[in-house]
Design an enzyme around this catalytic site. Structure first.
Site, short mmCIF file in Angstrom:
data_model
loop_
_atom_site.label_atom_id
_atom_site.label_comp_id
_atom_site.label_asym_id
_atom_site.label_seq_id
_atom_site.Cartn_x
_atom_site.Cartn_y
_atom_site.Cartn_z
CD GLU A 28 -1.16 0.21 5.96
OE1 GLU A 28 -0.93 -0.40 4.89
OE2 GLU A 28 -1.29 -0.37 7.05
CB CYS A 69 0.09 -1.55 2.09
SG CYS A 69 0.47 -2.62 3.49
#
Length: 509
Positions: free
Chosen positions: A245, A282
């Protein structure tokens, strides 16, 4: 040369607190991986590993006071946030234990021979087996949920894969404590300490991804760091899956009708989402398309009031603070960019939240404003003011992959009137999670969750949150024409383990 010491650092002051460990040498990384590899058989029994996962959750909960105190000292995230994150981590471990008990993740399929088929079908029995040792690279912004005991580790252990964690330098003391807790839980079920290795240091992370006994890797962090490890994983003599990620802008589109209907609520909600955790999520909304004109002006005013009232905060480390201050200054200096609330340094160790505005036309074509289409980690967002739908489409067409995409619709549009469905269709290719009239911060741990998206949000199509995260660490294998006595218990006709399966085309539960 002596190994470099690993220090715990207080982000509120920038001062070293204590020496925690030393950076691992190549030999120490090798020893950790080999110990993990040797622990594989201890995880072979599903009942044992489910019990281990539950014990890990219990042990973490029992150590909550100490763990939260150490986590706060190293991250400045605050005890309320960290207590909630630890609870999420414990819940996640227990959820994977339930998944292991259920057994559906093994995806058992049995097909008996069928000579009448074209071509004939032999006896085929398929299920999934663990890949082997998994390397996990901890995240800075989630010292519990995406670190030593986080989702990558929990899902890998659930799959039957031992783990070696590369600790994040922002919370080394916490990493050591959590590793001890998990090893204590493992020992209670006869599982050796090697099932969870822990190493510190940049070079250790490089050695880990190269180790021939490492079978897969999970990473949460920057595009630059993640891409380097992804390339290293692919360049190995035997390439391995790398589930990273990396970065996400998480665009939001506010329709004209939505801005007219509830400008103040949208502005306030956006402020809360982009400043949550000092903007260190995020899934923080980093680009918001807002209509030009009076309706959009009302939204910007609401955003200005809410962000302007937000206190300065501490980022996870001073390197991030320096990058944030430099990044917002570079963006604010671009032509036609304005700062209704200027983001930047809030003090010697803090940052102030703010946002930038720019005409959407500046982003619809390639140029120096492309910098505004890159994630800036911290409490800032970019509000792009659009004149018409064509400009919205133009900006969306230039966006990279994202974890999330959000649309703010009016009541009528949400009910199917107007262009709501078309807008959803336009943002769906951009993200792994699409939201309507919500905000992306907050990732529920649930079976239906998907935390991933097109590159550079992630390097694979998998999720790192939710039960299907376990699939990253498994591979299918088929036995053909194998005598019953030689088959794994999972694939025998009498199904002694009581597993969900598809048997001769019929789903059995």
């Amino acid at each position: 040369m002596a190994a470099a010491p690993v220090w715990s650092v207080d982000p509120r002051t920038g001062k070293q607190r204590e020496q925690v460990a030393v950076e691992a040498t190549a030999q120490e990384v090798d020893a950790a991986v080999r110990a993990a590899h040797a622990a594989r058989e201890a995880l072979a029994d599903r009942a044992v590993r489910a019990a281990f996962l539950r014990s890990a959750a219990d042990e973490l909960k029992a150590a909550e006071t100490t763990l939260v105190e150490v986590a706060d000292a190293e991250s400045a995230l605050g005890p309320v946030r960290l207590t909630g994150e630890l609870a999420r981590t414990c819940y996640q471990l227990r959820a994977f234990a339930d998944l292991v008990d259920e057994g559906a993740f093994l995806d058992v399929v049995v097909d008996h021979p069928d000579d009448t088929a074209t071509p004939p079908v032999p006896d085929l029995r398929r299920y999934k087996i663990p890949l082997g040792v998994v390397a996990v690279y901890s995240a800075s912004n989630f010292p519990f949920a995406f670190s030593v005991a986080g989702g990558d580790t929990a899902s890998a252990l659930a799959a039957g894969c031992p783990v070696v964690v590369k600790a994040h330098p922002d919370h080394p003391a916490l990493s050591e404590l959590v590793a001890k807790v998990l090893r204590r839980a493992a020992a209670g079920h006869g599982i050796p300490d090697g099932v969870l290795g822990l190493v510190h240091g940049f070079e250790a992370g490089v050695e880990l991804i190269k180790h021939p006994l490492v079978a897969a890797a999970g990473f949460t962090g920057s595009v630059r760091g993640g891409r380097a490890l992804f390339d290293a994983a692919a360049a190995r003599p035997v390439p391995i899956p790398f589930h990273g990620e990396l970065g996400s802008l998480n665009p939001v589109v506010v329709t004209q009708a939505a801005a007219v209907e509830r400008a103040e609520a949208i502005g306030t909600g956006l402020a809360g989402s982009m400043t949550l955790g000092v903007g260190q999520f995020c899934v923080k909304p980093g680009l918001v398309l807002v209509p030009a004109g009076d309706a959009g002006d009302g939204l910007v005013k609401s955003l200005t009031d809410a962000v302007g009232a937000t206190d300065a905060g501490v980022l996870l480390d001073h390197r991030m603070r320096d990058n944030f201050v430099a990044g917002v200054a570079e963006r604010a200096a671009l032509p036609d960019v304005e700062s209704p609330v200027t983001p930047g340094a809030g003090g010697e160790h803090t940052v102030s939240a703010g946002f930038l505005t720019v005409p959407a036309a500046r982003l619809a074509a390639e140029g120096e404003h492309d910098l505004l289409l890159e994630e800036c980690f911290g409490p800032v967002t970019v509000v792009a003011r659009y004149e018409d739908e064509a400009e919205v489409r133009g900006v969306l067409s230039r966006l990279p992959g994202n974890l999330t995409a959000t649309v703010q619709l009016s009541a009528g549009e949400a009910a199917g009137e107007g262009a709501g469905a078309d807008l959803l269709a336009a943002v769906t290719p951009l993200a792994g999670r699409v939201l309507v009239n919500g905000w992306p911060t907050g990732v529920a741990v649930a079976p239906a969750q998907h935390h991933g998206g097109p590159y550079p949000a992630t390097t694979s199509t998998s999720t790192s949150v939710g039960g299907t995260a376990v699939e990253r660490w498994l591979r299918p294998v088929v036995y053909q024409g194998t005598p019953e006595a030689l088959l794994p218990a999972e694939l025998r006709d009498d199904n002694p383990l009581g597993l969900p399966r598809r048997f001769n085309g019929r789903l059995e539960r």
